[in-house]
Design an enzyme around this catalytic site. Structure first.
Site, PDB file in Angstrom:
ATOM      1  N   GLU A 142       0.833  -1.205   0.000  1.00 19.84           N
ATOM      2  CA  GLU A 142       0.000   0.000   0.000  1.00 19.84           C
ATOM      3  C   GLU A 142       0.869   1.258   0.000  1.00 19.84           C
ATOM      4  OE1 GLU A 142      -4.190  -0.504   0.957  1.00 19.84           O
ATOM      5  OE2 GLU A 142      -3.406  -0.917   2.973  1.00 19.84           O
ATOM      6  N   GLU A 145      -4.857  -8.727   2.740  1.00 19.53           N
ATOM      7  CA  GLU A 145      -5.907  -8.398   3.699  1.00 19.53           C
ATOM      8  C   GLU A 145      -7.131  -9.293   3.595  1.00 19.53           C
ATOM      9  OE1 GLU A 145      -3.260  -4.869   3.651  1.00 19.53           O
ATOM     10  OE2 GLU A 145      -4.011  -6.293   2.168  1.00 19.53           O
TER      11      GLU A 145
END
Length: 266
Positions: free
Chosen positions: A120, A140
Site C-alpha cells: 500500500e 488483507e
C-alpha cells in the site's frame, strides 16, 4: 535530522534516505516507525537542499504490513509517540503516503517482503526498484480484512484493472518479475542492489533543475484524472512559470557552454 528507533534518516548528497528499521519484525509498521516516516516526509518537503527521497527497509525486507499491537502502543512505543497520534489522528495516513504526497520524487528500493501495508505504501511512491527475490501482495482479504491504505482506489489507476482486482481479491503473493510485468515496479535488480539502483536514479534526478522536477511531478498527479483538454490547460499553468526562472536560463546556458548546470532553485 530526525528519525526514531524504527526509522532512520540519512543524507546521501541531495537525497534523503528513509529506512524502515525494525528488521526483527520484517519492518512491520509500528507507531515509532509511522511517526518517523511522517516527520521524514515533512523534513524532505521543508529542506530545499533535498532534491529526492529514497524509501527502503533494513535487514533484507521492505515492510510486511501493519503491526496492530504496536500501533495501539501496547508496550512498544513511548508516551511521546502516543501523544503525537492523539494530536494528529491523521498522522498514520500521512506517514503511509495515503494522505500526503511529498513534492520531491520518492524512489522505493524494495528487498524481501513488501506486502499488505508495504504494497500500500509502495503505491504512494513515484519510481520503484525491486530486488529479484522481493515479494509483493495485498493479503488483507485472506484475513477477512480490507486494504484501507488506498489500494482499492490507487492500484487500478497504476496497473491494469484485471491485475489490480486479482491482487486485491486473491490475496496471493507476487514475485518481483510478476510485479514488473504488470507495471507495479519499474526495475528488477539482483538481490542486495535495490538501494544502489534507487540512489543511482536519485542522482540523475538530483542533476536536473529542482523547480522543473517538482513542477513536472505536480503536473503528472494533478492532471491524472482530468480530461485531456483540462489537463493540457493545467500543464501550461504549471509549466510556463518554469521558463521564467533563473534555473531555466542556467540550464540552457550550461548546455550551450558544454558544462554541467549549477541550479539554485531560483
Amino acid at each position: 535530522m530526525g528519525g526514531t528507533e524504527h526509522l532512520t534518516v540519512q543524507r546521501e548528497g541531495a537525497t534523503l534516505v528513509l529506512t524502515l528499521n525494525r528488521p526483527e519484525a520484517r519492518n512491520a509498521l509500528s507507531l515509532p516507525m509511522l511517526v518517523g516516516l511522517h516527520d521524514g516526509w515533512l523534513e524532505a518537503d521543508a529542506d530545499d537542499s533535498v532534491r529526492s527521497i529514497v524509501f527502503t527497509g533494513a535487514g533484507g525486507s521492505f515492510c510486511s504490513g501493519m503491526d496492530l499491537k504496536a500501533l495501539a502502543g501496547n508496550g512498544m512505543a513511548g508516551e511521546e509517540y502516543r501523544d503525537r497520534l492523539k494530536a494528529d489522528p491523521d498522522l498514520h495516513w500521512k506517514a503511509m503516503l495515503r494522505h500526503h504526497r511529498p513534492r520531491k520524487p520518492v524512489i522505493a528500493a524494495v528487498e524481501g517482503y513488501c506486502v499488505a501495508g508495504g504494497t500500500e505504501m509502495l503505491q504512494g511512491t513515484d519510481i520503484r526498484v525491486a530486488a529479484e527475490s522481493a515479494t509483493f501482495g495485498l493479503f488483507e482479504v485472506k484475513r477477512g480484512l480490507f486494504p484501507i491504505g488506498g489500494s482499492t482506489v490507487r492500484l487500478q489507476r497504476q496497473i491494469p484493472r484485471t491485475h489490480a482486482l486479482e491482487m486485491l481479491l486473491t490475496g496471493r503473493p507476487y514475485s518481483a518479475r510478476e510485479a514488473a510485468a504488470i507495471g507495479l515496479v519499474g526495475h528488477v535488480v539482483p538481490d542486495g542492489t535495490a538501494l544502489d539502483k534507487a540512489l543511482e536514479i536519485a542522482e540523475r534526478i538530483n542533476a536536473c533543475g529542482p523547480l522543473a522536477v517538482e513542477a513536472v511531478k505536480a503536473s503528472v498527479y494533478e492532471t491524472a484524472e482530468m480530461t485531456e483538454q483540462d489537463g493540457l490547460a493545467a500543464e501550461l499553468t504549471r509549466g510556463w512559470p518554469v521558463f521564467d526562472t533563473a534555473d531555466a536560463k542556467e540550464g540552457t546556458r550550461a548546455f550551450a557552454e558544454k558544462r554541467p548546470p549549477v541550479y539554485k532553485r531560483a
